[in-house]
Design a protein around this motif. Structure first.
Motif, PDB file in Angstrom:
ATOM      1  N   ILE A   6       2.604  -4.405 -11.276  1.00  0.00           N
ATOM      2  CA  ILE A   6       2.754  -3.703 -10.007  1.00  0.00           C
ATOM      3  C   ILE A   6       2.655  -2.203 -10.296  1.00  0.00           C
ATOM      4  CG2 ILE A   6       4.174  -3.395  -7.958  1.00  0.00           C
ATOM      5  CD1 ILE A   6       3.398  -6.309  -8.510  1.00  0.00           C
ATOM      6  N   SER A  56      -0.573  -5.651  -7.555  1.00  0.00           N
ATOM      7  CA  SER A  56      -0.731  -4.831  -6.351  1.00  0.00           C
ATOM      8  C   SER A  56      -0.424  -3.375  -6.647  1.00  0.00           C
ATOM      9  CB  SER A  56       0.199  -5.339  -5.244  1.00  0.00           C
ATOM     10  OG  SER A  56       1.556  -5.221  -5.656  1.00  0.00           O
ATOM     11  N   THR A  57      -0.721  -2.561  -5.654  1.00  0.00           N
ATOM     12  CA  THR A  57      -0.410  -1.133  -5.705  1.00  0.00           C
ATOM     13  C   THR A  57       0.598  -0.823  -4.612  1.00  0.00           C
ATOM     14  OG1 THR A  57      -2.607  -0.551  -6.534  1.00  0.00           O
ATOM     15  CG2 THR A  57      -1.355   1.195  -5.464  1.00  0.00           C
ATOM     16  N   ARG A  58       1.633  -0.068  -4.977  1.00  0.00           N
ATOM     17  CA  ARG A  58       2.673   0.281  -4.035  1.00  0.00           C
ATOM     18  C   ARG A  58       2.882   1.788  -4.037  1.00  0.00           C
ATOM     19  NH1 ARG A  58       5.507  -4.497  -2.771  1.00  0.00           N
ATOM     20  NH2 ARG A  58       7.287  -3.334  -1.934  1.00  0.00           N
ATOM     21  N   GLU A 102       4.198  -1.776  -0.199  1.00  0.00           N
ATOM     22  CA  GLU A 102       2.885  -2.241  -0.656  1.00  0.00           C
ATOM     23  C   GLU A 102       1.764  -1.519   0.070  1.00  0.00           C
ATOM     24  OE1 GLU A 102       2.051  -6.454  -1.900  1.00  0.00           O
ATOM     25  OE2 GLU A 102       0.866  -6.401  -0.039  1.00  0.00           O
ATOM     26  N   ARG A 139      -1.804  -2.113  -1.231  1.00  0.00           N
ATOM     27  CA  ARG A 139      -2.898  -3.080  -1.301  1.00  0.00           C
ATOM     28  C   ARG A 139      -2.664  -3.985  -2.505  1.00  0.00           C
ATOM     29  NH1 ARG A 139      -4.655   1.921  -2.687  1.00  0.00           N
ATOM     30  NH2 ARG A 139      -5.401   2.251  -4.824  1.00  0.00           N
ATOM     31  N   THR A 140      -3.251  -5.177  -2.471  1.00  0.00           N
ATOM     32  CA  THR A 140      -3.179  -6.096  -3.604  1.00  0.00           C
ATOM     33  C   THR A 140      -4.462  -5.994  -4.405  1.00  0.00           C
ATOM     34  OG1 THR A 140      -4.088  -7.911  -2.272  1.00  0.00           O
ATOM     35  CG2 THR A 140      -1.687  -7.706  -2.376  1.00  0.00           C
ATOM     36  N   LYS A 141      -4.345  -6.276  -5.712  1.00  0.00           N
ATOM     37  CA  LYS A 141      -5.508  -6.253  -6.607  1.00  0.00           C
ATOM     38  C   LYS A 141      -5.388  -7.466  -7.525  1.00  0.00           C
ATOM     39  CE  LYS A 141      -6.031  -1.220  -6.689  1.00  0.00           C
ATOM     40  NZ  LYS A 141      -6.114  -0.012  -7.549  1.00  0.00           N
ATOM     41  N   GLU A 142      -6.109  -8.515  -7.170  1.00  0.00           N
ATOM     42  CA  GLU A 142      -5.957  -9.765  -7.898  1.00  0.00           C
ATOM     43  C   GLU A 142      -6.970  -9.917  -9.018  1.00  0.00           C
ATOM     44  OE1 GLU A 142      -6.041 -12.886  -5.098  1.00  0.00           O
ATOM     45  OE2 GLU A 142      -4.223 -12.265  -4.044  1.00  0.00           O
TER      46      GLU A 142
END
Length: 210
Positions: free
Chosen positions: A22, A57-59, A70, A72-75
């Motif tokens: 994260i 994700s990026t917070r 949060e 965005r998510t980065k999978e």
């Protein structure tokens, strides 16, 4: 002023693999980093304890509310825009190329200091002097290689020769030193240089400036 990102991952006790990374973006103070960690680490642990999962994700840190939010998510890797640079050709250096590069590398200061201490059994203070004054260190080494007492040579170079250079306003580069003069100066009477009060003087009389 600080500008950094903070990456936080947790793992269950007894395991070795970290969980999802994260990323907390755009931190601008050390106190903010500390507060963000104090919030984010317990938050991730609580999610796992309750049976939830964490996604990469990026917070962002909200300093007023004291929480991370949060963004965005980065999978996958492509979410980070990882791709080869099209303008750079692949480079696969061979052993010959690496050897040529190593041959052009100068000795790093710390490595030089450690070598002087190991090869000539010098104390750290003497090695530090020769690390900082490369010409003086090189001159010392040219004599020490032929000496049975490198420490005595170091004392003479640092305490006597360097003083003479300072008194005369010259440098080692200015001196025209006859071949063998340093070695002869250290062998007169079979005594160590520090037992020969006039050793620097005798040596200096054999030296020309210019």
């Amino acid at each position: 002023m600080v500008r950094c990102d903070v990456n936080v991952s947790v793992r269950r006790k007894g395991t070795t693999e970290l969980g999802a990374k994260i990323e907390i973006k755009n931190m601008n103070s050390f106190s903010g980093v500390r507060k963000a960690l104090e919030h984010e680490i317990p938050r991730q642990i609580e999610v796992l304890i309750k049976g939830g999962t964490l996604a990469q994700s990026t917070r962002r840190w909200d300093d007023t509310a004291g929480i991370t939010e949060e963004m965005r998510t980065k999978e996958h890797a492509h979410d980070y825009r990882y791709f080869p640079e099209p303008d750079l050709m692949p480079l696969q250096p061979d052993d010959a190329w690496l050897a040529a590069v190593r041959g052009r590398m100068v000795e790093l200061p710390l490595a030089r200091k450690r070598r002087f201490m190991a090869d000539y059994q010098l104390p750290a203070s003497d090695a530090e002097t020769f690390k900082g004054d490369v010409p003086l260190g090189n001159y010392f080494e040219s004599i020490a290689r032929q000496s049975r007492n490198p420490k005595a040579v170091a004392n003479w170079v640092i305490n006597n020769l360097r003083a003479k250079l300072g008194e005369s306003g010259t440098t080692l580069m200015d001196l025209k030193i006859p071949a063998g003069a340093p070695s002869r100066a250290h062998r007169v009477g079979g005594k160590r240089p520090d037992q020969q009060p006039d050793c620097p003087g005798r040596f200096w009389r054999n030296v020309r400036v210019g």
